[in-house]
Design a protein around this motif. Structure first.
Motif, PDB file in Angstrom:
ATOM      1  N   ARG A 176       1.407   4.057  -2.948  1.00 28.67           N
ATOM      2  CA  ARG A 176       1.239   5.480  -2.642  1.00 28.67           C
ATOM      3  C   ARG A 176       2.468   6.286  -3.098  1.00 28.67           C
ATOM      4  O   ARG A 176       2.340   7.352  -3.695  1.00 28.67           O
TER       5      ARG A 176
ATOM      6  N   ASP B 239       0.825  -1.216   0.000  1.00 31.40           N
ATOM      7  CA  ASP B 239       0.000   0.000   0.000  1.00 31.40           C
ATOM      8  C   ASP B 239       0.859   1.266   0.000  1.00 31.40           C
ATOM      9  O   ASP B 239       0.592   2.208  -0.750  1.00 31.40           O
ATOM     10  N   GLU B 240       1.905   1.281   0.836  1.00 31.69           N
ATOM     11  CA  GLU B 240       2.784   2.449   0.878  1.00 31.69           C
ATOM     12  C   GLU B 240       3.627   2.556  -0.397  1.00 31.69           C
ATOM     13  O   GLU B 240       3.907   3.653  -0.873  1.00 31.69           O
TER      14      GLU B 240
END
Length: 187
Positions: A56, A52-53
């Motif tokens: 991002r 997820d990071e």
């Protein structure tokens, strides 16, 4: 920035991803527009398994520098490693709409196609090879790989069409003739 990036790279080399993230996050606060920092941070997150990071970070690169292919390539790599052809291709196509020079994305597409073939995901490889041929229609190695994927995917008609294109280009090269014969036998 270079000294701090070296420190972060040293952490990565020791697989101390927490230390690398710490250094990179502080650098990011000081240099919020740095694409290089965000790419490295995304790669560290990816190495940590923090998808997820990583997404991002790579999306942030794309948002700040949509004309540069690296953000698209790094993001698409996440999906390609999961053999998610749909998401990988969506990111590549998005990049092709924005980059000034499509060559890195086309070369990356060929690599993704070959990754899928190595993973026995032949049908998944097809759109990547088709995309490459849309830009490099004279690339016989990619065309042959595409034929093999069509055959593996049960798409004999498309395989025969592509074989016809290869056959038209064949000269007196016995190796090429032998490979074409092998492909015809597969059908």
């Amino acid at each position: 920035i270079p000294v701090s990036l070296k420190v972060a790279a040293d952490y990565v080399g020791r697989k101390d991803y927490t230390g690398a993230v710490s250094v990179l996050k502080s650098l990011e606060l000081k240099h919020p527009d740095s694409v290089e920092i965000k790419l490295l941070l995304g790669s560290v997150y990816q190495a940590q398994g923090n998808q997820d990071e990583a997404i991002r970070s790579f999306r942030s690169v794309i948002g700040r520098s949509p004309e540069h292919p690296d953000g698209y390539i790094r993001l698409a790599t996440l999906w390609a490693m999961e053999f998610d052809a749909r998401k990988t291709m969506a990111v590549i196509r998005e990049g092709l709409r924005h980059v000034k020079n499509p060559l890195p994305l086309i070369e990356f597409s060929e690599s993704v196609g070959r990754l899928f073939v190595a993973g026995k995901e032949f049908v998944g490889a097809i759109p990547f090879f088709e995309l490459v041929l849309g830009y490099r229609s004279d690339d016989d190695a990619v065309r042959e790989a595409l034929v093999r994927c069509y055959v593996a995917g049960g798409q004999e008609r498309k395989a025969l069409e592509e074989l016809g294109r290869l056959e038209k280009k064949t000269t007196d090269n016995p190796q090429v003739a032998l490979e074409l014969g092998e492909l015809f036998e597969m059908l």
